[in-house]
Write a protein that holds these residues in place. Structure first.
Motif, PDB file in Angstrom:
ATOM      1  N   PHE A   1     -64.858  32.735 -14.436  1.00  0.00           N
ATOM      2  CA  PHE A   1     -63.671  32.803 -15.292  1.00  0.00           C
ATOM      3  C   PHE A   1     -63.961  32.483 -16.764  1.00  0.00           C
ATOM      4  CE2 PHE A   1     -60.138  32.213 -11.860  1.00  0.00           C
ATOM      5  CZ  PHE A   1     -60.256  33.546 -11.543  1.00  0.00           C
ATOM      6  N   PRO A   2     -64.685  31.367 -17.058  1.00  0.00           N
ATOM      7  CA  PRO A   2     -64.922  31.067 -18.483  1.00  0.00           C
ATOM      8  C   PRO A   2     -65.701  32.186 -19.191  1.00  0.00           C
ATOM      9  CG  PRO A   2     -65.433  29.166 -17.126  1.00  0.00           C
ATOM     10  CD  PRO A   2     -65.205  30.297 -16.191  1.00  0.00           C
TER      11      PRO A   2
ATOM     12  N   LEU B   1     -58.315  44.267 -19.878  1.00  0.00           N
ATOM     13  CA  LEU B   1     -57.126  43.459 -20.178  1.00  0.00           C
ATOM     14  C   LEU B   1     -56.850  43.306 -21.670  1.00  0.00           C
ATOM     15  CD1 LEU B   1     -57.864  40.565 -17.639  1.00  0.00           C
ATOM     16  CD2 LEU B   1     -56.587  42.655 -17.252  1.00  0.00           C
TER      17      LEU B   1
ATOM     18  N   MET C   1     -49.831  35.915 -13.793  1.00  0.00           N
ATOM     19  CA  MET C   1     -50.767  36.190 -14.899  1.00  0.00           C
ATOM     20  C   MET C   1     -50.802  37.692 -15.195  1.00  0.00           C
ATOM     21  SD  MET C   1     -51.976  33.336 -15.993  1.00  0.00           S
ATOM     22  CE  MET C   1     -53.475  33.596 -16.917  1.00  0.00           C
TER      23      MET C   1
ATOM     24  N   LEU D   1     -63.388  35.019 -19.831  1.00  0.00           N
ATOM     25  CA  LEU D   1     -62.476  34.672 -20.931  1.00  0.00           C
ATOM     26  C   LEU D   1     -63.169  34.842 -22.293  1.00  0.00           C
ATOM     27  CD1 LEU D   1     -59.564  33.648 -21.038  1.00  0.00           C
ATOM     28  CD2 LEU D   1     -60.458  31.355 -21.324  1.00  0.00           C
TER      29      LEU D   1
ATOM     30  N   VAL E   1     -64.472  32.789  -9.382  1.00  0.00           N
ATOM     31  CA  VAL E   1     -63.788  31.671 -10.058  1.00  0.00           C
ATOM     32  C   VAL E   1     -64.724  31.016 -11.072  1.00  0.00           C
ATOM     33  CG1 VAL E   1     -62.796  29.370  -9.676  1.00  0.00           C
ATOM     34  CG2 VAL E   1     -62.178  31.254  -8.165  1.00  0.00           C
ATOM     35  N   ALA E   2     -65.987  30.850 -10.682  1.00  0.00           N
ATOM     36  CA  ALA E   2     -66.961  30.243 -11.593  1.00  0.00           C
ATOM     37  C   ALA E   2     -67.179  31.114 -12.826  1.00  0.00           C
ATOM     38  CB  ALA E   2     -68.279  30.004 -10.853  1.00  0.00           C
TER      39      ALA E   2
ATOM     40  N   LEU F   1     -63.378  38.428 -22.960  1.00  0.00           N
ATOM     41  CA  LEU F   1     -62.049  38.926 -23.341  1.00  0.00           C
ATOM     42  C   LEU F   1     -61.800  38.664 -24.829  1.00  0.00           C
ATOM     43  CD1 LEU F   1     -59.284  40.061 -22.288  1.00  0.00           C
ATOM     44  CD2 LEU F   1     -58.594  37.702 -21.960  1.00  0.00           C
ATOM     45  N   SER F   2     -62.189  37.468 -25.270  1.00  0.00           N
ATOM     46  CA  SER F   2     -62.031  37.119 -26.690  1.00  0.00           C
ATOM     47  C   SER F   2     -62.858  38.067 -27.564  1.00  0.00           C
ATOM     48  CB  SER F   2     -62.464  35.658 -26.872  1.00  0.00           C
ATOM     49  OG  SER F   2     -62.537  35.342 -28.214  1.00  0.00           O
TER      50      SER F   2
END
Lengths: 72, 365
Positions: B78-79, B110, B144, B82, B75-76, B85-86
């Motif tokens: 995730f940023p 993804l 999601m 992300l 969870v930590a 992913l960008s």
């Protein structure tokens, strides 16, 4: 910006907000119970404890039902 | 001849190795394949397919935890995921601007899709497993997943359809309409081949997976393996260390085995002890092995779920590494109540069917 990244960012913000809200709720209820206890208001403590138990049981019951019906 | 971009995730080698039969099949049909990957996934595919062009294409940071608590670290992360992913989306634009592609195959990456080019997503996890107390997060993850799957023409699941023979259980069960519309169950896909030969090795122990849990399992298993009787080979899964250690006449410790050597040993083994990672499960199903003991990586909810699921189905016995008593657990795993995986179609037929029913419509035009 890419829509997948935007969706991910919004999801992430929502997730963290929900976590903060949950922690705040736990803090508030604990504080309320502590104040009632120190004030000797045992009726409120009992009511609060029953409410917490009902809410917790309901939450777990929903989880169990979702599991049993193969939704999760 | 069409040009296909294949991009596997580099979280372990499982994604890259299950793409090997697909790439081989595409090359057999005289298509051109470009591999976009990073790390060990890239190395494996580069080695396997020297005729293919390889592009360095970084993916996401690996959130493996030092402790049993994998979930909070995930969870930590995730940023960071992300952000990766960008970057992945931006890098894909650069890759697609340089060359023309007719099809994109993303294995669990993804962001590897294009609205202009048919894109296919490979995953065995349509559904994530979390502890029951986190059920809202599990539902959120299903939703999601549906949003991600909308970006692809097909979602290829390397598992049998959700029936009595599904290897991944609920993990490969579609949860949203978007997923249900696109899902294609290809059956198992693995680069491991069944070689007809004698099973002359009593026990094969494969210690693999992310550190530090790999080393922990090594420390737990090595002394216990010495106590069992019969011929034993222990693969330590330590890349970069190839010197063989011989413990005794009947026990060999191999720090690192090539894919080919591992395949030979798996074919020779009567009994396999390994982590319950999905790639290993597909390999065991492909080889039709009936006796094995699984030890899930602590904190990896997918492996913990698969272990529980196989116990429930009476296919294989599993044990936590913290409660492992090898001689007892081997005896339990060999009980006739455990039947092994049911009979199923093998990779060779599955990959042909995948090509004919899914991939050919985009590239054989």
């Amino acid at each position: 910006m890419d829509d997948l990244v935007v969706t991910g960012a919004l999801g992430l913000i929502g997730f963290y907000l929900a976590a903060v809200l949950l922690l705040f709720a736990i803090y508030s209820v604990t504080r309320l119970m502590y104040i009632s206890l120190t004030a000797g208001n045992f009726g409120q403590v009992l009511g609060g404890t029953i409410a917490i138990l009902i809410a917790g049981s309901l939450y777990l019951a929903i989880g169990c039902w979702l599991h049993k019906t193969d939704r999760i | 001849m069409s040009h296909i971009l294949v991009s596997p995730l580099n979280w372990g080698l499982g994604h890259a190795t299950r793409d090997i039969p697909i790439i081989k099949n595409l090359l057999d049909h005289n298509h051109e394949v470009t591999i976009a990957a990073c790390g060990n996934a890239r190395s494996v595919l580069e080695q396997e397919f020297p005729e293919c062009r390889c592009i360095e294409y970084p993916d996401y940071p690996v959130p493996y935890s030092q402790s049993r608590f994998f979930l909070p670290k995930f969870v930590a992360f995730f940023p960071l995921i992300l952000k990766a992913l960008s970057d992945e989306r931006k890098n894909l634009d650069l890759i697609l601007a340089k060359d023309c592609y007719d099809l994109i195959i993303s294995d669990n990456r993804l962001g590897v899709y294009s609205p202009e080019i048919p894109s296919v997503f490979i995953t065995h996890q349509l559904h994530y497993h979390l502890p029951l107390v986190f059920w809202p997060a599990e539902l959120l993850a299903v939703a999601m997943n549906g949003l991600v799957h909308e970006k692809y023409r097909h979602i290829v699941v390397p598992d049998n359809p959700p029936d009595m023979t599904a290897l991944a259980g609920k993990l490969s069960r579609p949860g949203t309409e978007a997923t249900k519309k696109r899902v294609y169950f290809s059956g198992i896909l693995t680069s491991t081949h069944n070689r007809d030969g004698e099973e002359d090795l009593d026990y094969l122990v494969m210690i693999s997976g992310p550190e530090p849990q790999r080393t922990r399992l090594e420390k737990i298993l090595l002394p216990q393996v010495q106590m069992i009787e019969g011929s034993r080979v222990i693969l330590l899964g330590r890349p970069g260390n190839h010197a063989m250690q011989k413990q005794s006449d009947t026990c060999r410790v191999i720090p690192y085995a090539s894919t080919r050597d591992k395949e030979n040993l798996m074919n020779r083994a009567k009994f396999i002890i390994c982590r319950s990672g999905y790639t290993s499960m597909m390999e065991i199903a492909e080889l039709g092995k009936r006796h094995a003991l699984f030890i899930p990586t602590p904190g990896q909810t997918e492996q913990e779920y698969l272990s529980w699921y196989y116990e429930k189905k009476c296919w294989f016995h599993s044990q936590s590494q913290y409660r492992l008593d090898l001689s007892v657990d081997i005896r339990l795993a060999q009980q006739p109540g455990y039947t092994g995986f049911p009979k199923m179609q093998k990779t060779e037929e599955n990959v042909k069917r995948l090509y004919d029913q899914v991939l050919a419509q985009y590239i054989d035009r």
